[in-house]
Structure formats: structure tokens, C-alpha cells
Design an enzyme around this catalytic site. Structure first.
Site, PDB file in Angstrom:
ATOM      1  NE  ARG A   1      -2.039  -1.217   3.549  1.00  0.00           N
ATOM      2  CZ  ARG A   1      -2.370  -0.857   4.786  1.00  0.00           C
ATOM      3  NH1 ARG A   1      -3.530  -0.291   5.032  1.00  0.00           N
ATOM      4  NH2 ARG A   1      -1.555  -1.056   5.780  1.00  0.00           N
TER       5      ARG A   1
ATOM      6  CG  ASN B   1      -3.742  -4.363   3.717  1.00  0.00           C
ATOM      7  OD1 ASN B   1      -3.219  -4.375   2.617  1.00  0.00           O
ATOM      8  ND2 ASN B   1      -3.045  -4.218   4.825  1.00  0.00           N
TER       9      ASN B   1
END
Length: 103
Positions: free
Chosen positions: A25, A43
Site C-alpha cells: 500500500r 487491505n
């Protein structure tokens, strides 16, 4: 796409493999900010990373290549899905962000 110079594109994505706990990320966020793309990344409870990216066709294609084939240095991408490709007149976001997961 005629007149596409003044248009933006949007795509949703989900990335599968070893993509959590490996700064996926953060690397996605860093690249999006570097090239000026907007949207989000998060996520999921099933161990994937998903999100949406918007920008010029060039920005979004750059992000798609990163998401599908590069990722973060420690990630291992086994599958990727891009959905909801569409052209936009205006962007839905003004920045790229890392959001809380869908736990």
C-alpha cells in the site's frame, strides 16, 4: 477516444498474492503521489489489496503496470483484476490515500 486529452479515466483493482505486510500500500501511495494519480488503496480481510485509481490515461496505465507486475520489493503478485474501467469528465478524488481495511 476522440477528445480524450481533456478526459480522465478510472479503474478499480484487486491484487492477489503476498501483498499484505510487505509495504504494498505504501509503495502504491508513493507512486500515485509521484505521478499525480488520485484514488485509494486498502487491505482486505481476505488478504488482498484493492482500490481505485483515477487520472489521465497515461497515469492510470502507469499505475496498472505497477500494480500488476511490480508492487513493493517484498511483494509477490500472483493475480490481478482490473474492473469498472470508465472515462470521467472530472476526478472523484483530489488526492491518493491509504484507507482502513474492510475488516
Amino acid at each position: 477516444m476522440a477528445g480524450s486529452a481533456n478526459r480522465f479515466v478510472s479503474v478499480d483493482y484487486e491484487i492477489f498474492g503476498d501483498v499484505q505486510g510487505v509495504f504494498f500500500r505504501q509503495h502504491t501511495y508513493d507512486l500515485a503521489c509521484q505521478i499525480g494519480a488520485v484514488g485509494w488503496v486498502m487491505n482486505t480481510a481476505k488478504g488482498t489489496v484493492k482500490g481505485r485509481v483515477q487520472g489521465t490515461l497515461r497515469q492510470v496505465e502507469h499505475m496498472k503496470q505497477f500494480l500488476a507486475h511490480r508492487g513493493s520489493p517484498m511483494s509477490k503478485i500472483t493475480k490481478y483484476e482490473f474492473t469498472n474501467d470508465k472515462e470521467l469528465v472530472n476526478l472523484d478524488y483530489n488526492k491518493f490515500s491509504i484507507t482502513a481495511g474492510d475488516w
